[in-house]
Write an enzyme that holds these catalytic residues in place. Structure first.
Site, PDB file in Angstrom:
ATOM      1  N   GLY A   1      14.243   1.623  -0.930  1.00 40.08           N
ATOM      2  CA  GLY A   1      13.627   1.632   0.376  1.00 40.08           C
ATOM      3  C   GLY A   1      14.710   1.642   1.620  1.00 40.08           C
ATOM      4  O   GLY A   1      15.634   1.064   1.544  1.00 40.08           O
TER       5      GLY A   1
ATOM      6  N   GLU B   1       5.256  -2.759   0.087  1.00 40.67           N
ATOM      7  CA  GLU B   1       6.398  -2.193  -0.493  1.00 40.67           C
ATOM      8  C   GLU B   1       6.669  -2.174  -1.957  1.00 40.67           C
ATOM      9  O   GLU B   1       7.120  -1.521  -2.472  1.00 40.67           O
ATOM     10  CB  GLU B   1       7.582  -3.171   0.025  1.00 40.67           C
ATOM     11  CG  GLU B   1       8.994  -2.667  -0.398  1.00 40.67           C
ATOM     12  CD  GLU B   1      10.316  -3.314   0.356  1.00 40.67           C
ATOM     13  OE1 GLU B   1      11.182  -2.983   0.031  1.00 40.67           O
ATOM     14  OE2 GLU B   1       9.914  -4.006   1.536  1.00 40.67           O
TER      15      GLU B   1
ATOM     16  N   HIS C   1      -1.095  -4.028  11.726  1.00 38.92           N
ATOM     17  CA  HIS C   1      -2.302  -4.790  11.417  1.00 38.92           C
ATOM     18  C   HIS C   1      -3.349  -4.729  12.089  1.00 38.92           C
ATOM     19  O   HIS C   1      -3.315  -4.726  13.257  1.00 38.92           O
ATOM     20  CB  HIS C   1      -1.762  -6.433  11.431  1.00 38.92           C
ATOM     21  CG  HIS C   1      -0.276  -6.550  10.487  1.00 38.92           C
ATOM     22  ND1 HIS C   1      -0.457  -6.129   9.041  1.00 38.92           N
ATOM     23  CD2 HIS C   1       0.644  -7.101  10.816  1.00 38.92           C
ATOM     24  CE1 HIS C   1       0.892  -6.602   8.687  1.00 38.92           C
ATOM     25  NE2 HIS C   1       1.608  -6.990   9.802  1.00 38.92           N
TER      26      HIS C   1
ATOM     27  N   ARG D   1      -6.854  -6.192  11.432  1.00 38.07           N
ATOM     28  CA  ARG D   1      -7.729  -7.423  11.240  1.00 38.07           C
ATOM     29  C   ARG D   1      -7.092  -8.337  10.211  1.00 38.07           C
ATOM     30  O   ARG D   1      -6.179  -7.818   9.418  1.00 38.07           O
ATOM     31  CB  ARG D   1      -9.105  -7.109  10.858  1.00 38.07           C
ATOM     32  CG  ARG D   1      -9.562  -6.225   9.578  1.00 38.07           C
ATOM     33  CD  ARG D   1     -10.903  -6.117   9.424  1.00 38.07           C
ATOM     34  NE  ARG D   1     -11.828  -6.813   9.825  1.00 38.07           N
ATOM     35  CZ  ARG D   1     -13.023  -6.605  10.545  1.00 38.07           C
ATOM     36  NH1 ARG D   1     -13.183  -5.531  11.270  1.00 38.07           N
ATOM     37  NH2 ARG D   1     -13.827  -7.384  10.820  1.00 38.07           N
ATOM     38  N   SER D   2      -7.631  -9.463  10.059  1.00 35.28           N
ATOM     39  CA  SER D   2      -7.144 -10.454   9.282  1.00 35.28           C
ATOM     40  C   SER D   2      -7.990 -10.997   8.241  1.00 35.28           C
ATOM     41  O   SER D   2      -9.541 -10.462   8.449  1.00 35.28           O
ATOM     42  CB  SER D   2      -6.777 -11.552  10.151  1.00 35.28           C
ATOM     43  OG  SER D   2      -8.040 -12.252  10.729  1.00 35.28           O
TER      44      SER D   2
ATOM     45  N   LEU E   1       6.321  13.699  -1.449  1.00 30.53           N
ATOM     46  CA  LEU E   1       7.082  13.334  -2.586  1.00 30.53           C
ATOM     47  C   LEU E   1       8.350  14.585  -2.953  1.00 30.53           C
ATOM     48  O   LEU E   1       7.828  15.717  -3.437  1.00 30.53           O
ATOM     49  CB  LEU E   1       6.215  13.595  -4.153  1.00 30.53           C
ATOM     50  CG  LEU E   1       5.206  12.552  -4.028  1.00 30.53           C
ATOM     51  CD1 LEU E   1       3.984  12.801  -5.147  1.00 30.53           C
ATOM     52  CD2 LEU E   1       5.941  11.207  -4.066  1.00 30.53           C
ATOM     53  N   GLY E   2       9.285  14.380  -2.437  1.00 28.39           N
ATOM     54  CA  GLY E   2      10.344  15.319  -2.252  1.00 28.39           C
ATOM     55  C   GLY E   2      11.335  14.947  -3.263  1.00 28.39           C
ATOM     56  O   GLY E   2      11.245  13.984  -4.359  1.00 28.39           O
TER      57      GLY E   2
END
Length: 140
Positions: A84, A65, A91, A93-94, A109-110
């Site tokens: 936002g 974000e 997700h 993998r860790s 990209l408007g």
């Protein structure tokens, strides 16, 4: 930090003065490159883990974000701002140590909406998460 030459000076000042905002500083996010179409940052795993020692899933979202919002604000330009309206993550993998690197790329990209996808990878380049965010662009 790499900034586009034509970036709104007011936005540059806010980015530099705030370090990307309070939460980004607290999570030790380091912004490496900014642009409407592509932005890059890195973040340490240490200090951003959940109770069993894995990088917290919410940390992935904060990183995605942070990049998506700034990229959208850059696209919006002077006298406009980004808000936002949707975010999600998958997700894969860790990570338990080191740094993660996030690369945010524009999907659309408007004039009124921007959508970005951020790929978060570990130090070996393995995909950890994919974060997709949509921002509404508004006049100030």
């Amino acid at each position: 930090m790499q900034l586009p030459e034509d970036l709104d000076p007011e936005l540059v000042a806010r980015l530099v003065d705030s370090g990307g905002g309070e939460l980004a500083r607290r999570m030790e996010i380091e912004f490496l490159e900014f642009g409407a179409a592509r932005s890059v940052a890195r973040m340490p795993v240490e200090g951003n883990r959940q109770v069993v020692g894995l990088l917290h899933g919410g940390a992935h979202l904060v990183l995605g974000e942070s990049l998506g919002s700034v990229s959208s604000a850059i696209h919006a330009g002077p006298g406009r701002y980004a808000v936002g309206i949707e975010i999600n993550a998958t997700h894969s993998r860790s990570a338990t140590e080191g740094f993660v690197v996030a690369t945010c790329e524009a999907i659309s990209l408007g004039r009124t909406l921007c959508t970005h996808q951020t790929s978060i990878r570990d130090g070996s380049g393995r995909l950890l998460s994919t974060v997709r965010m949509t921002n509404l662009l508004r006049d100030a």
